[in-house]
Design an enzyme around this catalytic site. Structure first.
Site, PDB file in Angstrom:
ATOM      1  N   GLN A   1       7.921  61.909  17.819  1.00  0.00           N
ATOM      2  CA  GLN A   1       9.150  62.712  17.683  1.00  0.00           C
ATOM      3  C   GLN A   1       9.597  62.829  16.219  1.00  0.00           C
ATOM      4  O   GLN A   1      10.188  63.823  15.828  1.00  0.00           O
ATOM      5  CB  GLN A   1      10.262  62.076  18.538  1.00  0.00           C
ATOM      6  CG  GLN A   1      11.371  63.033  18.926  1.00  0.00           C
ATOM      7  CD  GLN A   1      11.010  63.942  20.095  1.00  0.00           C
ATOM      8  OE1 GLN A   1      10.362  63.515  21.035  1.00  0.00           O
ATOM      9  NE2 GLN A   1      11.422  65.193  20.039  1.00  0.00           N
TER      10      GLN A   1
ATOM     11  N   LYS B   1      17.051  61.786  17.457  1.00  0.00           N
ATOM     12  CA  LYS B   1      17.032  62.836  18.476  1.00  0.00           C
ATOM     13  C   LYS B   1      15.760  62.721  19.274  1.00  0.00           C
ATOM     14  O   LYS B   1      14.668  62.652  18.700  1.00  0.00           O
ATOM     15  CB  LYS B   1      17.088  64.214  17.773  1.00  0.00           C
ATOM     16  CG  LYS B   1      17.059  65.384  18.741  1.00  0.00           C
ATOM     17  CD  LYS B   1      18.437  65.769  19.179  1.00  0.00           C
ATOM     18  CE  LYS B   1      18.437  66.647  20.416  1.00  0.00           C
ATOM     19  NZ  LYS B   1      18.330  65.872  21.692  1.00  0.00           N
TER      20      LYS B   1
ATOM     21  N   LYS C   1       7.472  65.697  14.779  1.00  0.00           N
ATOM     22  CA  LYS C   1       7.803  66.924  15.515  1.00  0.00           C
ATOM     23  C   LYS C   1       9.159  67.463  15.058  1.00  0.00           C
ATOM     24  O   LYS C   1       9.309  68.638  14.738  1.00  0.00           O
ATOM     25  CB  LYS C   1       7.851  66.605  17.018  1.00  0.00           C
ATOM     26  CG  LYS C   1       8.196  67.778  17.893  1.00  0.00           C
ATOM     27  CD  LYS C   1       8.597  67.351  19.304  1.00  0.00           C
ATOM     28  CE  LYS C   1       7.589  66.449  19.968  1.00  0.00           C
ATOM     29  NZ  LYS C   1       7.841  66.301  21.425  1.00  0.00           N
TER      30      LYS C   1
ATOM     31  N   SER D   1      17.073  72.232  21.237  1.00  0.00           N
ATOM     32  CA  SER D   1      18.093  71.181  21.371  1.00  0.00           C
ATOM     33  C   SER D   1      18.938  71.104  20.099  1.00  0.00           C
ATOM     34  O   SER D   1      20.158  70.948  20.156  1.00  0.00           O
ATOM     35  CB  SER D   1      17.424  69.816  21.605  1.00  0.00           C
ATOM     36  OG  SER D   1      17.136  69.624  22.965  1.00  0.00           O
TER      37      SER D   1
ATOM     38  N   THR E   1      10.534  74.871  25.595  1.00  0.00           N
ATOM     39  CA  THR E   1       9.267  74.203  25.284  1.00  0.00           C
ATOM     40  C   THR E   1       8.099  75.133  25.617  1.00  0.00           C
ATOM     41  O   THR E   1       7.188  75.323  24.804  1.00  0.00           O
ATOM     42  CB  THR E   1       9.152  72.873  26.052  1.00  0.00           C
ATOM     43  OG1 THR E   1      10.350  72.130  25.832  1.00  0.00           O
ATOM     44  CG2 THR E   1       7.970  72.065  25.580  1.00  0.00           C
TER      45      THR E   1
ATOM     46  N   LYS F   1      13.316  58.135  21.111  1.00  0.00           N
ATOM     47  CA  LYS F   1      12.917  58.344  22.511  1.00  0.00           C
ATOM     48  C   LYS F   1      13.516  57.227  23.344  1.00  0.00           C
ATOM     49  O   LYS F   1      13.768  56.132  22.837  1.00  0.00           O
ATOM     50  CB  LYS F   1      11.391  58.290  22.638  1.00  0.00           C
ATOM     51  CG  LYS F   1      10.891  58.985  23.883  1.00  0.00           C
ATOM     52  CD  LYS F   1      10.880  60.478  23.680  1.00  0.00           C
ATOM     53  CE  LYS F   1      10.554  61.234  24.935  1.00  0.00           C
ATOM     54  NZ  LYS F   1      10.257  62.645  24.616  1.00  0.00           N
TER      55      LYS F   1
ATOM     56  N   GLY G   1      16.515  65.485  27.780  1.00  0.00           N
ATOM     57  CA  GLY G   1      15.641  65.233  28.925  1.00  0.00           C
ATOM     58  C   GLY G   1      14.192  65.033  28.520  1.00  0.00           C
ATOM     59  O   GLY G   1      13.797  65.254  27.384  1.00  0.00           O
ATOM     60  N   ASP G   2      13.404  64.588  29.464  1.00  0.00           N
ATOM     61  CA  ASP G   2      11.945  64.500  29.357  1.00  0.00           C
ATOM     62  C   ASP G   2      11.463  64.433  30.811  1.00  0.00           C
ATOM     63  O   ASP G   2      12.200  64.862  31.713  1.00  0.00           O
ATOM     64  CB  ASP G   2      11.541  63.259  28.535  1.00  0.00           C
ATOM     65  CG  ASP G   2      10.074  63.310  28.102  1.00  0.00           C
ATOM     66  OD1 ASP G   2       9.771  64.005  27.123  1.00  0.00           O
ATOM     67  OD2 ASP G   2       9.223  62.662  28.755  1.00  0.00           O
TER      68      ASP G   2
ATOM     69  N   ASN H   1       8.613  71.789  34.439  1.00  0.00           N
ATOM     70  CA  ASN H   1       9.466  72.679  33.671  1.00  0.00           C
ATOM     71  C   ASN H   1       8.729  73.318  32.483  1.00  0.00           C
ATOM     72  O   ASN H   1       8.893  74.501  32.189  1.00  0.00           O
ATOM     73  CB  ASN H   1      10.648  71.820  33.193  1.00  0.00           C
ATOM     74  CG  ASN H   1      11.556  72.563  32.273  1.00  0.00           C
ATOM     75  OD1 ASN H   1      12.030  73.624  32.622  1.00  0.00           O
ATOM     76  ND2 ASN H   1      11.759  72.021  31.099  1.00  0.00           N
TER      77      ASN H   1
END
Ligand code: 2IT
Length: 448
Positions: A111, A90, A114, A380, A210, A126, A165-166, A241
């Site tokens: 990630q 993910k 996290k 997410s 976030t 990623k 997204g990123d 964002n």
């Protein structure tokens, strides 16, 4: 530092000598978990660390797309499926011209820990491309996203790898990518991507998650210090964002966000970005790629071209929320001079290693992005849960989960650091807490 860790780091530096961002991320995590390795000789016996620093799978692919004038362009795409021990891979997808293997790999590595901290079953991944979405038409973006997913779709799926997204990838891009996935496979497959639109399986609060999560985490840390967010002045870098979510929630809770920045400089709004009109304008700026100066022009405040916010003296908290390594040693010195007590990373790895060490040496409370920004991927995972249950949670339900998750992440980090005699060390604590779950899962699943 533990001798086993030293030897693993030496190997990582040698093997990845052209990937400075990846080496930096590994160095931070391995330094933090040194006391855990001392206490658990079975990890060294299984040579676990040499496995955890190697992606399970990483690949590049060609992405060809046609611009509006009928000309063809070739970009490179990547996906790094770093660690799937605790759940399907993910992680986000980044579209930005500077994307390279080192950046994708460091983001994938971060990630892992996290996602572990969220407490939910998601592995670390990623992806991205060196495609620059700025200045592209909607049709060009669509054709690029379709081509990107045509190359990627065989290797992702709801139980395999769930992208999101990123930077450079928002709701619009996720829509085009999901549409192409559905077109190619002809199945719903629980939505596959997260960050989807609300009409086709997206979760309420995902766009805000976030930033909101970062503020919930901050509130918990302030509580630990016997402090509150009310009346605090916050300097936020970036204006995307994530900054938008931070500013919205912080303002709601009585803080004043008086700085934002972009590549071209920063804006000072002494009254705070506090009205609905101002906060909504941030979204418009992002969508239209206006640059940060547009805010100063519109609301009549000062724009400081070519400067970063780190030298300003009238804030209580800094929250870097732009990009990796945006804070260098000279910036850290300015931050210390400004007298702030709190520095909460939000963008992934925003602080160079020597800058981070300098801040910590000068008694600033530094919180790491992998904990502070985990609310994004956390929601997410809640989107995945809603999709598989075929349910839609209310905004209040999602927000409540998010708040609880961020409080847990803060407390688990503080407790992990405490357990190893490190005091209130949120960086070591996050790395230790994140690592322990993944390490246990890897050990229990055997050597591979
Ligand atoms: O850095 C990140 O955690 C993200 N870009 C979000 C990843 C996700 O899967 O929501």
């Amino acid at each position: 530092m533990n001798a086993y860790i030293e030897s693993v780091l030496e190997g990582v530096r040698k093997k990845n000598s052209t990937q400075p961002e990846f080496i930096q991320a590994v160095e931070e995590v391995l330094a933090s978990i040194s006391p855990v390795i001392d206490a658990h000789p079975e990890y060294e016996a299984a040579n676990l660390l040499n496995r955890i620093v190697e992606p399970e799978r990483m690949f590049t692919f060609r992405v060809v797309w046609m611009d509006d004038n009928g000309k063809y362009h070739t970009n490179r795409g990547w996906r790094c499926q770093f660690n799937g021990a605790i759940g399907p891979y993910k992680g986000g997808i980044r579209f930005q011209s500077n994307v390279n293997e080192s950046i994708i790999k460091f983001l994938g590595f971060e990630q892992i820990f996290k996602n572990s901290l969220t407490g939910l079953p998601i592995g670390g991944a990623k992806g991205g491309s060196d495609f620059d979405p700025a200045g592209k038409s909607d049709a060009e973006i669509m054709r690029f996203c379709q081509s990107f997913v045509s190359a990627l779709y065989r290797y992702i799926g709801p139980d395999i790898d769930v992208p999101a997204g990123d930077m450079g990838v928002g709701g619009r891009e996720i829509g085009y990518m999901y549409g192409q996935y559905r077109r190619l496979k002809g199945v719903w497959e629980n939505g596959v991507f997260t960050g989807k639109g609300l009409t086709y399986g997206g979760s309420l609060i995902r766009p805000e998650a976030t930033g909101y999560g970062a503020i919930y985490y901050l509130c918990e840390a302030l509580k630990h210090e016997g402090d509150t967010i009310e009346g605090k002045r916050i300097g936020v870098s970036g204006y995307g964002n994530v900054s938008w979510g931070i500013i919205k929630k912080a303002t709601e809770l009585g803080a004043i966000c008086c700085y934002i920045s972009g590549r071209e400089g920063y804006v000072h709004d002494p009254d705070g970005i506090s009205t609905e009109e101002k906060i909504n304008y941030l979204l418009e700026m992002r969508e239209k790629h206006t640059g940060v100066k547009a805010y100063a022009d519109r609301f009549g405040c000062e724009f400081y071209p070519g400067e970063k916010i780190w030298g300003v003296k009238d804030v209580d908290i800094f929250m870097p929320a732009a990009t990796q390594n945006e804070v260098e040693l000279e910036d850290a010195k300015k931050i210390v001079d400004s007298g702030v007590k709190y520095y909460f990373e939000v963008s992934n790895m925003p602080t160079k290693a020597d800058a981070q060490a300098y801040l910590r040496e000068h008694d600033i409370i530094v919180a790491p992005s992998k904990a502070v920004n985990a609310g994004g991927v956390g929601v997410s995972a809640l989107e995945m849960a809603q999709n598989s249950e075929r349910l839609v949670w209310t905004a209040e339900e999602v927000d409540e989960h998010l708040k609880r998750m961020m409080i847990n992440i803060h407390n688990a980090s503080a407790e992990a650091a405490e357990e190893y005699g490190l005091g209130y060390d949120l960086i070591a604590g996050a790395n230790i807490a994140g690592f322990k779950k993944v390490a246990t899962a890897m050990m229990e699943q055997g050597v591979f």
